[in-house]
Design an enzyme around this catalytic site. Structure first.
Site, PDB file in Angstrom:
ATOM      1  N   HIS A  65      21.469 -44.895  -6.286  1.00 14.95           N
ATOM      2  CA  HIS A  65      21.710 -43.986  -5.162  1.00 14.95           C
ATOM      3  C   HIS A  65      21.177 -42.583  -5.422  1.00 14.95           C
ATOM      4  CE1 HIS A  65      25.234 -46.727  -3.660  1.00 14.95           C
ATOM      5  NE2 HIS A  65      24.070 -47.329  -3.696  1.00 14.95           N
ATOM      6  N   CYS A 122      11.635 -32.384  -1.756  1.00 18.13           N
ATOM      7  CA  CYS A 122      11.230 -31.934  -0.432  1.00 18.13           C
ATOM      8  C   CYS A 122      11.010 -33.138   0.464  1.00 18.13           C
ATOM      9  CB  CYS A 122      10.015 -31.011  -0.496  1.00 18.13           C
ATOM     10  SG  CYS A 122       8.447 -31.833  -0.678  1.00 18.13           S
TER      11      CYS A 122
END
Ligand code: NAD
Length: 280
Positions: free
Chosen positions: A136, A144
């Site tokens: 995860h 970004c």
């Protein structure tokens, strides 16, 4: 998981330490142990789990990826929350459970840790980053949106504290986001592939502190077992895979793993028990 052809050892207050003793035998013989960890391994470090009563993940608003991509207001609110909570996360320390898994790596028994956690505590405990597969992502990385340029969480925290409300990438100008899975996103394909590969290669899978209700990660113990691994499950509460585990230990992760790994360390290789796990 396939229906039981193996024996299972159940440990709870009623049956005492039989599960732990069996697990010690199995782990003593392990050469390619894969640990699969969930939020439960970190509760003893003061990080609430997801489904527990104090689960901040349950009470906090994890944003949807579409809103983070398109809505500056949603990002500002996300960063405001992160600015308040990240310093607390940074102070969290590994507990006995994390440290025991780091010992397993030093003993040369550990193939990998597959984790659902984003807290970075396995690495902080001393496991090598390349042995930790984060399904995860990690809250300690920021990336970004447009090009995936990566930044350190601490550096972005400094920018937030300096007054930036919606930080953008210094390289390409795109808005930033946490490198964790947000709602509406699939799990990272590469991490999933590696996790499936190590599950297939494992001789033992030690599952710790996961409610095992979230797929596809919850399928990993089944994959490991189908490929011949013994599955040891350590959890405070029942899970859907309890009946299929080779050993079930219903107890707290920290003291259980500490006791298990200390006992394994003291066993000379000559005492490795190839029949460990048999409950006969
Ligand atoms: P979960 O919250 O669904 O389940 C945690 C399980 O651990 C429960 O079954 C609980 O009974 C058990 N548990 C709690 N404390 C324990 C302890 N000390 N010893 C033994 N068992 C204990 O966790 P999950 O299955 O990992 O799924 C939650 C999702 O939320 C994950 O996908 C994760 O990304 C995210 N999350 C991460 C963190 C973290 O990084 N530490 C914390 C909360 C949530």
């Amino acid at each position: 998981m396939p229906q039981q052809t193996r024996s299972q050892t159940v440990t709870d207050e009623a049956t005492g330490d039989r599960g732990l003793a069996t697990a010690i035998g199995i782990v003593s013989g392990a050469r390619r142990l894969v640990a699969f960890t969930g939020a439960g391994i970190s509760t003893e470090s003061g990080i609430p789990d997801y489904r527990g009563p104090n689960g901040v993940w349950a009470t906090r608003d994890i944003p949807h990826i579409d809103r983070i991509r398109t809505d500056a207001e949603a990002r500002i609110s996300y960063w405001r929350e992160r600015r308040a909570h990240y310093p607390v996360m940074l102070q969290r320390e590994p507990n006995d459970g994390h440290r025991a898994l780091a010992d397993l790596e030093r003993q040369g028994r550990l193939l990998a840790i597959v984790t659902q956690n984003i807290d970075g505590l396995h690495q902080k405990a001393g496991n090598s980053p390349e042995q930790v597969i984060e399904l995860h992502g990690s809250t300690h990385r920021i990336r970004c949106i447009a090009n995936g340029h990566l930044f350190d969480g601490v550096d972005i925290q400094a920018r937030l504290e300096a007054g930036e409300e919606d930080p953008h990438c210094e390289i390409c100008g795109s808005p930033l986001r946490s490198a964790t899975i947000l709602f509406g996103e699939p799990l990272p394909e590469r991490a999933l592939r590696t996790a499936a590969a190590v599950a297939q290669a494992a001789d033992v899978m030690l599952v710790v502190g996961s409610s095992l209700v979230v797929n596809p990660a919850a399928r990993l113990p089944t994959i490991a077992q189908r490929h011949g691994a013994k599955v040891i499950l350590v959890n405070r509460e029942p899970t859907p895979l309890d009946d299929a585990a080779d050993v079930l230990i219903r107890a707290d992760a920290g003291p259980t793993l500490r006791a298990m790994i200390d006992a394994v360390r003291e066993r000379p290789p000559a005492m490795v028990d190839d029949d460990a796990g048999r409950n006969d």
